[in-house]
Design a protein around this motif. Sequence first.
Motif, PDB file in Angstrom:
ATOM      1  N   ASN A 191       0.762  -1.102  -0.407  1.00 46.23           N
ATOM      2  CA  ASN A 191       0.090   0.211  -0.553  1.00 46.23           C
ATOM      3  C   ASN A 191       0.880   1.286   0.200  1.00 46.23           C
ATOM      4  O   ASN A 191       0.479   2.100  -0.412  1.00 46.23           O
ATOM      5  N   ASP A 192       1.938   0.452   0.373  1.00 47.21           N
ATOM      6  CA  ASP A 192       3.149   1.943  -0.058  1.00 47.21           C
ATOM      7  C   ASP A 192       3.213   2.589  -1.160  1.00 47.21           C
ATOM      8  O   ASP A 192       3.330   2.084  -2.339  1.00 47.21           O
ATOM      9  N   ARG A 193       3.347   4.057  -1.266  1.00 43.49           N
ATOM     10  CA  ARG A 193       4.088   5.072  -2.664  1.00 43.49           C
ATOM     11  C   ARG A 193       5.001   4.085  -2.968  1.00 43.49           C
ATOM     12  O   ARG A 193       5.846   4.189  -2.349  1.00 43.49           O
ATOM     13  N   LEU A 194       5.434   4.281  -4.501  1.00 40.79           N
ATOM     14  CA  LEU A 194       6.523   3.538  -5.178  1.00 40.79           C
ATOM     15  C   LEU A 194       6.732   4.317  -5.943  1.00 40.79           C
ATOM     16  O   LEU A 194       5.827   4.722  -7.085  1.00 40.79           O
ATOM     17  N   SER A 195       7.351   4.896  -6.209  1.00 41.42           N
ATOM     18  CA  SER A 195       8.371   6.083  -6.932  1.00 41.42           C
ATOM     19  C   SER A 195       9.491   5.713  -7.724  1.00 41.42           C
ATOM     20  O   SER A 195      10.553   5.169  -6.895  1.00 41.42           O
ATOM     21  N   VAL A 196       9.610   5.892  -9.025  1.00 42.03           N
ATOM     22  CA  VAL A 196      10.582   6.049 -10.035  1.00 42.03           C
ATOM     23  C   VAL A 196      11.112   6.610 -10.324  1.00 42.03           C
ATOM     24  O   VAL A 196      10.706   7.939 -10.745  1.00 42.03           O
ATOM     25  N   ILE A 197      12.764   7.230  -9.626  1.00 47.56           N
ATOM     26  CA  ILE A 197      13.602   8.373  -9.932  1.00 47.56           C
ATOM     27  C   ILE A 197      14.612   8.310  -9.984  1.00 47.56           C
ATOM     28  O   ILE A 197      15.406   7.183 -10.420  1.00 47.56           O
ATOM     29  N   THR A 198      15.258   9.220 -10.665  1.00 47.14           N
ATOM     30  CA  THR A 198      16.986   9.350 -11.364  1.00 47.14           C
ATOM     31  C   THR A 198      17.594   9.854  -9.926  1.00 47.14           C
ATOM     32  O   THR A 198      17.886  10.231  -8.429  1.00 47.14           O
ATOM     33  N   ARG A 199      19.147   9.251 -10.606  1.00 50.29           N
ATOM     34  CA  ARG A 199      19.746   9.308  -9.757  1.00 50.29           C
ATOM     35  C   ARG A 199      20.279  11.385  -8.979  1.00 50.29           C
ATOM     36  O   ARG A 199      20.365  11.513  -7.201  1.00 50.29           O
TER      37      ARG A 199
END
Length: 455
Positions: free
Chosen positions: A175-183
Motif C-alpha cells: 500500500n506504500d507509494r512507489l516512485s521511480v526516480i533518477t539518481r
Amino acid sequence: MTSRILIVDDVPTNRIILKVKLTAACYEATMAASGPEALALARRSPPDLILLDYAMPDMDGIAVCAALRADPATCRIPVIMFTNTADEAARISALRAGADDFLIKPIDDKVLMARIRNLMRARDTTGFSATTDAIEGLGFAEPVGGFDEPGHIALLAARPETALRWRKVLAPHLNDRLSVITRAAALEGAVPAPDLYILGAELDPGISGMQMMSDLRSRPDSCHAAICLVLPNDAHAEAATALDLGADDVLRDDFDGAEVAVRAQALIARKREADRRRARLAESLRLSMTDPLTGLHNRRYALPVLGRMLAGAVQARTSCAVMVLDLDRFKLVNDRHGHAAGDTVLVEVARRLSAGLRPGDLIARLGGEEFLIAMPGISDHEAFEAAERLRRAVSARQILLPSGGALSMTVSIGLALSATGYETPDRLIARADGALLAAKAEGRNQVTMGGRTAA
C-alpha cells in the motif's frame, strides 16, 4: 566484549560446523538442539543473534521465531533462519513470523558473516532504545506522532524500464507509494525523504549502486533511510560487501514481489521506529534543558553556556554582564490569587524579558520567581541601561489573570560585570545575587550594580 550467537539446529554436525566458523570469526557460540531448548536459553541469557534452522521436528523455526517475537525479553534479538529448500512460501512465512533474513543452504560464508555483522549493527539500536526508554521513564518526553502514514519507496535503476518492472512486481503487495526516480533527483533531496531506496547494481555509467548508497548515507535528508541493493543471483562477494558498507538488505534481480514486500515492510517499520526514538530523544534532551512552564532555558543549560560566554569575553577583551532578577512580593500572588495566577505571571514576565534582549543574549529561569540574563560584549553603562529597560518592561502594563482581573508586577535586578580575567559562572552569579539582595533591601523595583542604584 565478544558477541554471543545462539545456533539452533537439530543436526549435531550442522551445529558444530557453524560453531567452528563463528569461533574463527571471534564470536562466542552456544548451541541448542531443539526449539524449546532455544527458547529457554534465549530467555535465560538473551544472545546477540540467533541462527535458526527452519525444519526441526519438534518445533519448527517459524514457531520458534514467533515465540521469540512474542516475548518482551527476546523480541529484539535478530534472527537469521536457514533451510535446505528454496521454498518461496516458507521464506515469506519465516519473514512474516519475524525472521530478519532467510538463507538457503549451502550458505556462502562471506554472505553469512556479512549478514551477521549487518544485523549486529542494526541491533545497536536496542541499546539506543534502552537509553530513550530510560529517559522517557523519567517523564521528560511526550509521545511523538506523525510516523504512521503509508511509506514511500524510491526505485532507482540504470534503465527506467527496469525500475518500472520492479514497481509492477511490488505494487500488488504494497500500500506504500512507489516512485521511480533518477539518481540526480535522489541526491537533490526530497522532503520528506523516502523511507526505503531500492537501488540497482549499476546506475548511471560509472556509478554503482554501492556508490549511490554511500552518497545517500552521507546526506542528512537520506542518511536514515533504509536501503536495499538489487544484485545478480550469483554476486555473493558483492552482496557481502554491500551489507558491510551499510545496505539494509540485498535482493536477487529476479526477486519475488510478495517476499520483497514483506522485507520492505519490516525495513520501513524498523526505520520509522528509529525515527521515532530519535525524535523522542531529541525532545527529551530539549526538555531536560528547558523550564516547562516558561519555555526558557533552565539552570542546567544556562551555567555551561555562561561559562563559554565568559571565556569568550576574556579572549575578546570585553565584559559580560550578568543579571539576577527576582519578582517583587511574588509569594503574595500565589497566596491571594492561587498558583494558576502565579504561573500566568511567570509566563508573561518571561515573555517581556525575552522581548527586550538582543540576539545572542542568554535568559534562563533559575527557579521559582528568579531569572538569569547574560549579555556578552557590553559596557557597564550599556548593561545598566539594558537592566533598566527590562525593569520598566515588567512594570509597564498590568498582567491579566486567567480568573479575571489584573496585577501590576515589579522586578528587582542585581547586575554584575565579569572581571578582566576569567571568572567562573558561579562567582559572577554570586556577585549579581549580592547586588540583588541590596536592591531588595533598598526598596525593591530597582537595579543595583556595585552599590549604584536607579529607581
